[in-house]
Enzyme design. Structure first.
Site, short mmCIF file in Angstrom:
data_model
loop_
_atom_site.label_atom_id
_atom_site.label_comp_id
_atom_site.label_asym_id
_atom_site.label_seq_id
_atom_site.Cartn_x
_atom_site.Cartn_y
_atom_site.Cartn_z
N CYS A 2 54.07 -9.94 93.63
CA CYS A 2 55.20 -9.27 92.95
C CYS A 2 54.76 -8.78 91.58
O CYS A 2 53.82 -9.29 90.99
CB CYS A 2 56.34 -10.27 92.77
SG CYS A 2 56.95 -10.97 94.29
N ARG A 27 49.19 -4.23 92.91
CA ARG A 27 49.32 -5.66 93.23
C ARG A 27 49.78 -5.89 94.66
O ARG A 27 49.75 -7.01 95.15
CB ARG A 27 50.28 -6.33 92.25
CG ARG A 27 49.83 -6.28 90.81
CD ARG A 27 50.96 -6.65 89.86
NE ARG A 27 51.37 -8.03 90.03
CZ ARG A 27 50.79 -9.06 89.39
NH1 ARG A 27 49.75 -8.84 88.61
NH2 ARG A 27 51.21 -10.29 89.57
N TRP A 75 56.59 -8.74 96.81
CA TRP A 75 55.68 -9.01 97.92
C TRP A 75 56.28 -10.23 98.59
O TRP A 75 56.24 -11.33 98.04
CB TRP A 75 54.28 -9.30 97.39
CG TRP A 75 53.22 -9.32 98.43
CD1 TRP A 75 52.76 -8.27 99.17
CD2 TRP A 75 52.46 -10.45 98.87
NE1 TRP A 75 51.77 -8.67 100.02
CE2 TRP A 75 51.56 -10.01 99.87
CE3 TRP A 75 52.44 -11.78 98.52
CZ2 TRP A 75 50.66 -10.85 100.51
CZ3 TRP A 75 51.55 -12.63 99.14
CH2 TRP A 75 50.67 -12.16 100.14
N ASN A 101 58.56 -13.39 89.83
CA ASN A 101 57.29 -13.38 90.55
C ASN A 101 56.87 -14.84 90.66
O ASN A 101 56.74 -15.53 89.66
CB ASN A 101 56.22 -12.59 89.80
CG ASN A 101 54.85 -12.70 90.49
OD1 ASN A 101 54.78 -12.98 91.68
ND2 ASN A 101 53.79 -12.53 89.73
N GLY A 102 56.72 -15.32 91.91
CA GLY A 102 56.29 -16.71 92.11
C GLY A 102 57.07 -17.33 93.26
O GLY A 102 57.73 -16.63 94.03
N GLU A 487 29.96 -10.01 101.96
CA GLU A 487 30.77 -9.10 101.12
C GLU A 487 30.90 -7.73 101.80
O GLU A 487 31.98 -7.15 101.83
CB GLU A 487 30.12 -8.96 99.74
CG GLU A 487 30.78 -7.99 98.80
CD GLU A 487 32.23 -8.32 98.50
OE1 GLU A 487 32.71 -9.42 98.84
OE2 GLU A 487 32.93 -7.42 97.97
N LYS A 491 34.54 -6.08 102.85
CA LYS A 491 34.97 -4.73 102.44
C LYS A 491 35.42 -3.92 103.65
O LYS A 491 36.47 -3.29 103.64
CB LYS A 491 33.82 -4.01 101.72
CG LYS A 491 33.47 -4.57 100.36
CD LYS A 491 34.43 -4.21 99.27
CE LYS A 491 35.47 -5.18 98.85
NZ LYS A 491 35.28 -6.55 98.58
N GLU A 494 38.78 -5.33 105.10
CA GLU A 494 40.03 -5.29 104.34
C GLU A 494 40.52 -3.88 104.07
O GLU A 494 41.70 -3.69 103.80
CB GLU A 494 39.90 -6.08 103.03
CG GLU A 494 38.94 -5.54 102.03
CD GLU A 494 38.97 -6.38 100.73
OE1 GLU A 494 40.02 -6.91 100.38
OE2 GLU A 494 37.92 -6.49 100.09
N HIS A 510 21.66 -18.15 117.39
CA HIS A 510 22.48 -19.33 117.78
C HIS A 510 23.84 -18.90 118.29
O HIS A 510 24.85 -19.54 118.02
CB HIS A 510 22.60 -20.26 116.57
CG HIS A 510 21.28 -20.67 116.03
ND1 HIS A 510 20.49 -21.65 116.64
CD2 HIS A 510 20.53 -20.18 115.00
CE1 HIS A 510 19.34 -21.77 115.96
NE2 HIS A 510 19.35 -20.90 114.97
N LYS A 609 46.45 -7.56 95.31
CA LYS A 609 45.30 -7.56 94.42
C LYS A 609 45.04 -8.96 93.88
O LYS A 609 43.92 -9.39 93.73
CB LYS A 609 45.52 -6.60 93.24
CG LYS A 609 44.34 -6.55 92.28
CD LYS A 609 43.07 -6.10 92.97
CE LYS A 609 41.86 -6.18 92.06
NZ LYS A 609 40.59 -5.93 92.81
#
Ligand code: AGP
Length: 614
Positions: A2, A27, A75, A101-102, A487, A491, A494, A510, A609
């Site tokens: 949020c 965000r 959010w 927000n929370g 990484e 990328k 996402e 394996h 974010k």
């Protein structure tokens, strides 16, 4: 996550609030809303599921006047994304509007108590419970909104960054925070409140970062009043804002992510500035100077982080062990916080976080502190929660990272960890001075080598065109290129929504090698000098099974190049610095594939974010 924005002053609040919400869109959110108190003391609330642009359409021809207001991007955590659950929420009387927000963890208990006293709730949110708890305290204890908010927050468990306005008080904003970020901008006869500084940039350069469990009252014509929820007066600490407008705009790039990828020569240079002294062959890290001995004598160094920051931590662990000979364990913060880890008072925990607000990382820090460890932070946001709850730390100087997919923060984090590793080796003599000098001189060349890597990445667009319809991909690397494989895979996942996995190259045998066929693109990070022959064998194993091979190699490579369908060359460098260069084409690969697939690159679906909730 949020986003909250509030304004009080001489200007019309609505355009400032809407622009602030747009600055916070990165965000991640699924609905938006605004509440305004107009000259006739009417409290107008407009809120919609969808984007800020949908909210703007919704308010056309409506009364959006007023010099005080609050606004929110939600959010969803409690209750699905819809117009009812969107913020702001009104109290039962309709006199108080609140944005949040929370997560209020004990909201159901509070809701039950209020329902038993006749309260009826329209939404399924914890926020509507909070605004009614505050009003209930105000009415039953006959106190003003500032005091009622303070008292009510003593009954609340969880995280919050809230702002409130009240009918009959067009000159007063109330706000409070715990666990979720908040900053207050102080202008000339006006105040701004926001989740971070981006909505405030260009409005004022004077800011106050609110600490946990603090409540604030801003009233026009009066000094800001700040106190703890335990009623202890606090003197606000006014700081100079570190951001500028240009730094949060796209700068001519199509997406923030692409801009931030191309900023990396500058941001890595900025991160090393004043710390890497190539001329003297030394490194100084003022932020942790007082803790150098603690780190050198640490029984263990434990790195805690999430996502991309965890990948940077993994690179750092290889370098610190190799250069300084100190044992390093890298932990997912979300696992660390719940598994009752064995931590000793002489351990040093390093928390890595771009946003400095990630809930799991914050919780891991609290666990480490409870167990007596020294906790250091590597953050990108100045004044962020993690930067303030850790004993000391080193800021990355990557500037605001707006794209949800982290890019420049990763290379800046790796640059900081590399400097820490070299500096520790300087201090404990684990490496000869000649090697230290060599490492420092080569590190000083990395920003230019990142620039060269960017200039040599035209081939990445062709590879992206080849891969855009793929359903899977595998990234393989050895040693410090294994986190690069992780990484690169993250990328791709996402922002293009293609399933991808990163693996240690040797691990293929394996099990995962069963996945290889002509439809499986395999991306090798084959730059290591020390394990090059082994990687060549891995490439041959994939080639023999008709896998499509894309390789990131060091310029001048022959063997891997011959076996690959596509090759991306990076400049020659110290093999342990490969992550700072090899990651760049993988960032671009994910970006171009996502663009070709029509994905929302800067705000990928389902992502935020900064994950400030569990
Ligand atoms: C990386 O591209 C993701 N956006 C995500 O994994 C991110 O790195 C993670 O949530 C940690 O965030 P932080 O660095 O702000 O703590």
């Amino acid at each position: 996550m949020c986003g909250i924005v509030a304004y009080i002053g001489k200007r019309d609040a609505y355009p400032i609030l809407i622009n602030g919400l747009k600055r916070l869109e990165y965000r991640g959110y699924d609905s938006a809303g605004v509440a305004l108190l107009n000259e006739n003391d009417e409290l107008n609330v407009y809120k919609t599921k969808g984007k800020v642009s949908d909210l703007e359409k919704f308010t056309i021809a409506k009364d959006i006047s007023g010099h005080i207001g609050i606004a929110h991007t939600r959010w969803a955590t409690h209750g699905e994304p819809n117009d009812i659950n969107a913020h702001p929420h009104l109290s039962r009387s309709g006199n108080i509007a609140l944005i949040h927000n929370g997560i209020i963890e004990n909201y159901l208990t509070i809701k039950k108590e209020l329902e038993n006293r006749g309260y009826v709730f329209k939404s399924s949110t914890d926020t509507e419970v909070l605004v009614n708890l505050i009003e209930d305290v105000m009415l039953t204890q006959k106190v003003d909104l500032f005091e009622a908010t303070r008292i009510a927050l003593n009954h609340v468990n969880g995280a919050y960054a809230i702002a409130l306005i009240e009918k009959g008080h067009p000159d007063t904003l109330i706000a409070a925070r715990k666990g979720s970020p908040m900053v207050i901008g102080i202008g000339k006869d006006e105040y701004f409140i926001a989740s971070d500084a981006t909505p405030i940039v260009g409005m004022t350069s004077q800011v106050v970062y609110i600490e946990n469990e603090e409540v604030v009252k801003v009233k026009l014509g009066e000094e800001m009043k700040l106190k703890t929820i335990d009623d202890v007066e606090i003197t606000p600490y006014i700081q100079e804002l570190q951001l500028n407008l240009e730094s949060i705009e796209k700068g001519g790039f199509e997406h923030f992510m692409l801009k931030e990828i191309y900023e990396q020569p500058t941001t890595v240079r900025d991160t090393m500035r004043g710390r890497l002294h190539a001329d003297l062959g030394t490194i100084t890290l003022g932020g942790i100077f007082d803790y150098e001995q603690k780190i050198l004598n640490a029984r263990n160094i434990i790195i805690v982080a999430c996502g991309t920051s965890w990948h940077a931590g993994l690179v750092g662990s290889y370098l610190i062990e190799l250069y300084a000979g100190i044992r390093v364990k890298v932990e997912y913060a979300s696992e660390f916080r719940y598994r009752n880890p064995v931590i000793f008072p002489d351990d040093v925990v390093i928390a890595i976080s771009q946003s400095g607000e990630t809930a799991d990382t914050l919780a891991a820090i609290e666990i480490a502190k409870e167990k007596g460890a020294t906790v250091l932070g590597i953050c990108n946001v100045i004044g962020s929660s993690i930067s303030r709850v850790t004993d000391a730390g080193v800021y990355t100087h990557a500037g605001p990272e707006i794209g949800v997919a982290s890019t420049k923060a990763f290379t800046a984090q790796v640059a900081v960890l590399t400097m820490i590793a070299i500096h520790l080796a300087e201090l404990n003599g684990h490496l000869p001075k000649s090697k230290i000098m060599e490492l420092i001189h080569e590190l000083d060349l990395i920003p230019e080598k990142i620039q060269t890597t960017l200039e040599r990445s035209a081939i990445v667009k062709d590879i992206a065109a080849e891969m855009k319809e793929c359903h899977n991909a595998i990234y393989l690397g050895r040693l410090q290129n294994f986190p690069v494989a992780l990484e690169g895979a993250l990328k791709l996942k996402e922002i293009s929504y293609i399933h991808a996995e990163g693996y240690p190259a040797a691990e293929m045998k394996h099990g995962p090698i069963a996945l290889i066929d002509k439809d499986m693109p395999v991306i090798f990070i084959a730059t290591n000098k020390s394990t090059y022959e082994k990687v060549v064998s891995n490439v041959q194993e994939v080639k023999a099974r008709h896998g499509k091979i894309i390789s990131v190699v060091t310029e001048g490579d022959v063997l891997v190049k011959e076996m690959s369908d596509y090759v991306i060359e990076i400049p020659d460098t110290e093999c342990t610095y490969a992550p700072l260069l090899a990651t760049i084409p993988l960032q671009l690969l994910a970006y171009y594939i996502a663009v070709l697939r029509g994905c929302n690159v800067d705000q990928p679906r389902n992502l935020a974010k900064s994950v400030t909730v569990e």
